[in-house]
Design a protein around this motif. Structure first.
Motif, PDB file in Angstrom:
ATOM      1  N   TRP A 127      -6.210  -3.253  -0.451  1.00 19.84           N
ATOM      2  CA  TRP A 127      -6.355  -4.259   0.592  1.00 19.84           C
ATOM      3  C   TRP A 127      -7.046  -5.517   0.093  1.00 19.84           C
ATOM      4  N   PRO A 132      -8.160   2.439  -1.026  1.00 21.07           N
ATOM      5  CA  PRO A 132      -7.865   1.506   0.072  1.00 21.07           C
ATOM      6  C   PRO A 132      -8.484   0.127  -0.132  1.00 21.07           C
ATOM      7  N   THR A 133      -9.729   0.092  -0.609  1.00 18.64           N
ATOM      8  CA  THR A 133     -10.370  -1.205  -0.847  1.00 18.64           C
ATOM      9  C   THR A 133      -9.638  -1.962  -1.942  1.00 18.64           C
ATOM     10  N   ALA A 183      -9.453  -3.218   7.820  1.00 16.12           N
ATOM     11  CA  ALA A 183     -10.532  -2.423   8.414  1.00 16.12           C
ATOM     12  C   ALA A 183     -10.028  -1.100   8.979  1.00 16.12           C
ATOM     13  N   THR A 184      -8.790  -1.059   9.443  1.00 11.34           N
ATOM     14  CA  THR A 184      -8.247   0.194   9.977  1.00 11.34           C
ATOM     15  C   THR A 184      -8.055   1.231   8.879  1.00 11.34           C
ATOM     16  N   ALA A 185      -7.980   0.778   7.616  1.00 12.23           N
ATOM     17  CA  ALA A 185      -7.842   1.695   6.478  1.00 12.23           C
ATOM     18  C   ALA A 185      -9.195   1.976   5.825  1.00 12.23           C
ATOM     19  N   GLY A 186     -10.262   1.447   6.417  1.00 15.79           N
ATOM     20  CA  GLY A 186     -11.589   1.673   5.865  1.00 15.79           C
ATOM     21  C   GLY A 186     -11.992   0.688   4.787  1.00 15.79           C
ATOM     22  N   ALA A 187     -11.233  -0.389   4.635  1.00 17.11           N
ATOM     23  CA  ALA A 187     -11.539  -1.407   3.625  1.00 17.11           C
ATOM     24  C   ALA A 187     -12.204  -2.595   4.298  1.00 17.11           C
ATOM     25  N   GLU A 188     -13.353  -3.007   3.774  1.00 11.94           N
ATOM     26  CA  GLU A 188     -14.098  -4.121   4.345  1.00 11.94           C
ATOM     27  C   GLU A 188     -13.747  -5.399   3.598  1.00 11.94           C
ATOM     28  N   THR A 225       0.804  -1.225   0.000  1.00 10.80           N
ATOM     29  CA  THR A 225       0.000   0.000   0.000  1.00 10.80           C
ATOM     30  C   THR A 225       0.836   1.275   0.000  1.00 10.80           C
ATOM     31  N   ASP A 235     -12.898   2.382  -3.937  1.00 14.43           N
ATOM     32  CA  ASP A 235     -11.873   3.377  -3.643  1.00 14.43           C
ATOM     33  C   ASP A 235     -10.508   2.703  -3.574  1.00 14.43           C
TER      34      ASP A 235
END
Length: 297
Positions: A182, A178-179, A225-230, A105, A176
């Motif tokens: 990740w 981050p998703t 999840a800490t980066a906003g990716a599920e 990343t 996005d």
């Protein structure tokens, strides 16, 4: 429409991409070491693939970019990125699209700082391919899957269109960046770390160490999840279980060859995101280092 395409790195991913884009009619220049550039200029590029057949391409290769390009695909490995950027003067990439294909990343922020006038459009690629000699690529897996985010910086040339025009599969479903990043890492990190720790392909490695695999998958999803990716750990586990039993990660191949491993690019984001909450990942990385497969920086 033919585009001017630069490909930084002539390994398995870069070499394969160069052949397919040149075959689609684009003006491709490969940027690689002097030894590799000379080999490509003498013998061309060769791709052996079950999906694409045997293809050859004559493209210019050089150690440094000497003219502007419309798109630059960055296909070097993460430990080589800083040195490789010396091959592409920022002044020649004004208004260009830079599409990095690296694992991890952190490279996105680095590229945006180093190439401020370029549009950096992160991408990922999933493929098993090997450079068996300079300029000679074997595509082993039945798949080659590129992905990029639906929400991305737009420019005159869209990498999605370029790749689709060359017959490549492109997934633009990630909402996005981050998703996007990740999704790749959530699959790659467990695969790479487990196979390298066991020094076995994924089938026997997962059979021998199912608990390690479960822990690696769960911790990577938690870091995402800490980066906003599920990320759905069950879906990742199912995807890994569906891989050919004999599949070897690129990190395992590097370990066998005694090459530098992408440990920081692949495990670093997890360890940094979960500084006290990634015991399985931390232990596996420590075992890889202690085994002599990698030297900590």
């Amino acid at each position: 429409m033919a585009e001017r395409v630069g490909i930084l790195g002539a390994g398995a991913v870069g070499g394969m991409l160069a052949v397919l884009l040149a075959d689609a009619g684009h003006e491709v220049t490969v940027l690689a070491s002097e030894r590799t550039s000379t080999a490509i200029n003498v013998g061309g590029l060769a791709l052996r693939s079950g999906r694409y057949g045997e293809r050859r391409a004559r493209v210019p290769a050089r150690p440094y970019l000497t003219a502007p390009v419309d798109v630059l695909f960055v296909a070097v490995k993460a430990p080589d990125l800083l040195a490789a950027l010396g091959r592409v003067p920022a002044a020649l990439l004004t208004d260009a699209v830079v599409a990095p294909l690296l694992n991890g990343t952190d490279h996105v922020a680095l590229l945006r700082a180093a190439l401020p006038q370029a549009a950096v459009v992160p991408m990922t690629v999933s493929v098993e391919a090997t450079r068996v000699a300079p300029g000679v690529i074997e595509h082993v897996s039945p798949f080659v899957e590129y992905a990029l985010a639906e929400e991305r910086e737009r420019a005159r040339v869209d990498p999605e269109d370029l790749l689709r025009g060359a017959g490549l599969d492109v997934d633009a479903s990630a909402p996005d960046e981050p998703t996007l990043l990740w999704r790749k890492l959530s699959f790659l990190a467990p695969l790479a770390l487990l196979t390298t720790r066991a020094m076995l392909p994924i089938g026997p490695a997962s059979e021998a160490h199912p608990d390690l695999l479960d822990g690696l998958v769960a911790e990577t999803a938690a870091a995402a999840a800490t980066a906003g990716a599920e990320i759905d750990p069950a879906a990742v586990a199912k995807r890994i279980a569906g891989l050919p039993a004999g599949m070897r990660s690129s990190m395992l191949k590097d370990a066998i060859a005694g090459a530098t491993l992408e440990l920081d690019a692949i495990a670093g984001p997890i360890l940094r995101a979960l500084s006290d909450g990634a015991p399985v990942t931390r232990a596996v990385v420590a075992e890889i280092v202690d085994a002599g497969s990698a030297t900590p920086s």
